[in-house]
Scaffold this active site. Structure first.
Site, mmCIF file in Angstrom:
data_model
loop_
_atom_site.group_PDB
_atom_site.id
_atom_site.type_symbol
_atom_site.label_atom_id
_atom_site.label_comp_id
_atom_site.label_asym_id
_atom_site.label_seq_id
_atom_site.Cartn_x
_atom_site.Cartn_y
_atom_site.Cartn_z
ATOM 1 N N GLU A 169 11.509 -29.625 -18.349
ATOM 2 C CA GLU A 169 12.813 -30.154 -18.788
ATOM 3 C C GLU A 169 13.586 -29.125 -19.610
ATOM 4 O O GLU A 169 14.044 -29.390 -20.732
ATOM 5 C CB GLU A 169 12.607 -31.438 -19.575
ATOM 6 N N GLU A 188 8.586 -36.299 -12.450
ATOM 7 C CA GLU A 188 8.363 -37.374 -13.423
ATOM 8 C C GLU A 188 9.244 -38.560 -13.068
ATOM 9 O O GLU A 188 10.410 -38.381 -12.681
ATOM 10 C CB GLU A 188 8.697 -36.941 -14.862
HETATM 11 C C1 BG6 Z 1 9.867 -36.447 -20.326
HETATM 12 C C2 BG6 Z 1 8.810 -35.499 -20.765
HETATM 13 O O1 BG6 Z 1 10.936 -36.260 -21.178
HETATM 14 O O2 BG6 Z 1 9.686 -37.813 -20.436
HETATM 15 C C3 BG6 Z 1 7.455 -36.116 -20.979
HETATM 16 O O3 BG6 Z 1 8.701 -34.398 -19.896
HETATM 17 C C4 BG6 Z 1 7.645 -37.483 -21.608
HETATM 18 O O4 BG6 Z 1 6.692 -35.234 -21.731
HETATM 19 C C5 BG6 Z 1 8.399 -38.357 -20.621
HETATM 20 O O5 BG6 Z 1 6.479 -38.072 -22.041
HETATM 21 C C6 BG6 Z 1 8.566 -39.808 -21.025
HETATM 22 O O6 BG6 Z 1 9.155 -39.905 -22.278
HETATM 23 P P1 BG6 Z 1 8.456 -40.714 -23.436
HETATM 24 O O7 BG6 Z 1 9.322 -40.510 -24.595
HETATM 25 O O8 BG6 Z 1 8.421 -42.123 -22.983
HETATM 26 O O9 BG6 Z 1 7.110 -40.135 -23.591
#
Ligand code: BG6
Length: 481
Positions: free
Chosen positions: A176, A379
């Site tokens: 990211e 993701e």
């Molecule tokens: C992304 C990141 O921003 O979102 C992850 O690459 C992160 O590391 C994921 O865990 C989900 O966000 P959160 O805040 O729910 O963990």
């Protein structure tokens, strides 16, 4: 309707700091992650360059993946994963970032993990930097703003490229990367820290500092890509963009302009540099209008051109709405760290993230049209509280529903003509949340028996979504029931 291609990469994703625990084991150094406290949806995480007494640091234990990777690997195999996205903790390899020699114990650890994955037919997709900057780079160099950090990163990359040249083919230089365009990214991505800073979500912000750091990150990425291809021409390198899809809240022309400009800056600028090898025109306009001075040497410009990536990956959780008519639309999605006003057509998660499967199809078409390179979703997923029954079953129908709706839209995007090559939903094994530091915000197919304070057995349980995703993979995305 077109099908997912043969050899489609079905898997899931984790990151070392959120999954491994063992934060000082086998010679690992401290990283920025190790000074982030536990928090919650209401209570922001504390950050600092030193640890505070009596505060819980959840990455100390995380999911205990450092010790349980074999068991986890077997579970991923049982689900039928064909790939697994994970990261290397830079501070396991170079504990301080600037060490003369790499840490052999750290190198050996990932060698074992990659070998086990390969043995069971799972392709590793490896992030080189996922909010895991060695802390010494913050305290001794002031973070990514210092050009010497570029050399440290490239040296780290070359070390792991050499060592794992036959074990890993897919590399993502930075997670990211575009989050450094937000104040939130300053510490965990840029390594920028100002005395007195207390909270992750309220850091003092200096745009010039963040842009300087980001520029060095982009140069480092390009140099690493170039060096990697010299080591193994079969390596593939992907962007990893936090794509916050944006819609204008109204059809008034000013709203279109607002979204167009912000989408270019937030979502496209970094991938334009990483895939096209130069800053786009609108970046220079943005810098000029915000009083940012950025100078690139001829060598740096040439390196950006020479080290472009060959596939596009992104995280997709949500979309946001923007408007110039803030007095008319006052309903902010306040709990959502990405901002924006409320979209009345979308439901919110318990952490106030808008759920927008159709937006994924829209985004896939947008990015494929822009770059015309293979696309992977690295993701996606639903952070939710799971209840464990007495027999250790977990009935997470809400997660299945979220994922099903997103996979349906992926399939439509494939039918639209997008060259989609893989899908790695986030936190396939429960892990610690970045935004809140909680364990209870769970994404996984695999439940980890631990709470926010690290109490629990850390045993693994299969959720209902585990069996569901197994069917999805076995049918190459056909059976979503
Ligand atoms: C992304 C990141 O921003 O979102 C992850 O690459 C992160 O590391 C994921 O865990 C989900 O966000 P959160 O805040 O729910 O963990």
């Amino acid at each position: 309707m077109a099908e997912f291609k043969d050899g489609f990469l079905w898997g899931g994703a984790t990151a070392a700091n959120q999954y491994e625990g063992a934060y000082l084991e086998d010679g690992k150094g401290m990283s920025v992650a190790d000074v982030m406290s536990v928090g919650s949806h209401q209570q922001p995480r504390r950050i600092g360059v030193e640890r505070e007494e009596g505060v819980v640091y959840p990455y100390d234990f995380a999911s205990d993946g450092y010790h349980r990777y074999s068991e986890d690997c077997a579970l991923l195999k049982e689900m039928g994963f064909t790939c697994y996205r994970m990261s290397i903790a830079w501070a396991r390899i170079f504990p301080n970032g600037d060490d003369a020699k790499p840490n052999e114990a750290g190198l050996r650890h990932y060698e074992r993990v990659f070998s086990e994955l390969r043995e069971v037919g799972i392709e590793p997709v490896v992030t080189l930097s996922h909010n895991e900057l060695p802390l010494n780079i913050v305290t001794s160099y002031g973070g990514w703003g210092d050009k010497r950090v570029i050399d440290m990163y490239v040296r780290y990359c070359i070390t792991v490229f050499d060592r794992y040249r036959d074990l890993v083919r897919y590399w993502l230089p930075f997670n990211e990367v575009n989050n450094l365009l937000l104040p939130l990214g300053a510490f965990i991505q840029g390594g920028i820290y100002h005395d007195g800073t207390e909270y992750f979500t309220a850091q003092p912000d200096y745009l010039q500092e963040r842009i300087d750091a980001l520029n060095n990150v982009l140069i480092a990425s390009a140099r690493a890509v170039k060096a990697g291809r010299d080591i193994n021409p079969d390596f593939h390198f992907g962007t990893m963009i936090c794509h916050i899809t944006q819609y204008p809240r109204t059809c008034c022309p000013e709203d279109q302009l607002l979204v167009q400009a912000d989408d270019l800056y937030r979502n496209c600028m970094c991938s334009d540099v990483m895939l096209r090898g130069e800053y786009p025109y609108y970046a220079w306009t943005y810098f000029r209008r915000h009083g940012i001075e950025l100078e690139l040497s001829d060598e740096e410009r040439a390196d950006l051109k020479a080290g472009t990536c060959d596939f596009y990956t992104f995280s997709y959780y949500q979309s946001i709405c923007q408007t110039t008519r803030e007095d008319e639309f006052t309903d902010q999605t306040s709990g959502n760290i990405m901002g924006g006003v409320r979209n009345p057509y979308l439901e919110l998660t318990d952490w106030d993230w808008p759920i927008d499967p159709v937006g994924l199809r829209y985004t896939l078409n947008k990015v494929y049209d822009r770059y015309r390179v293979p696309v992977m979703i690295t993701e996606n997923g639903l952070g939710a509280v799971d209840a464990v029954e007495e027999d250790c079953s977990i009935h997470d129908s809400y997660r299945i529903d979220y994922l099903r709706r997103h996979i349906e839209e992926m399939r439509k995007a494939v039918d639209d003509g997008v060259d989609l090559i893989g899908y790695t939903p986030w936190g396939c094994i429960d892990l610690v949340s970045v935004s809140t530091g909680e364990m209870k915000k769970r994404y996984g197919f695999i439940y980890v028996d631990a709470d926010d304070e690290g109490n629990g057995t850390f045993d693994r349980y299969r959720k209902d979504s585990f069996y569901w995703y197994k069917k999805v993979i076995a049918s190459n995305g056909e059976d979503l029931d």
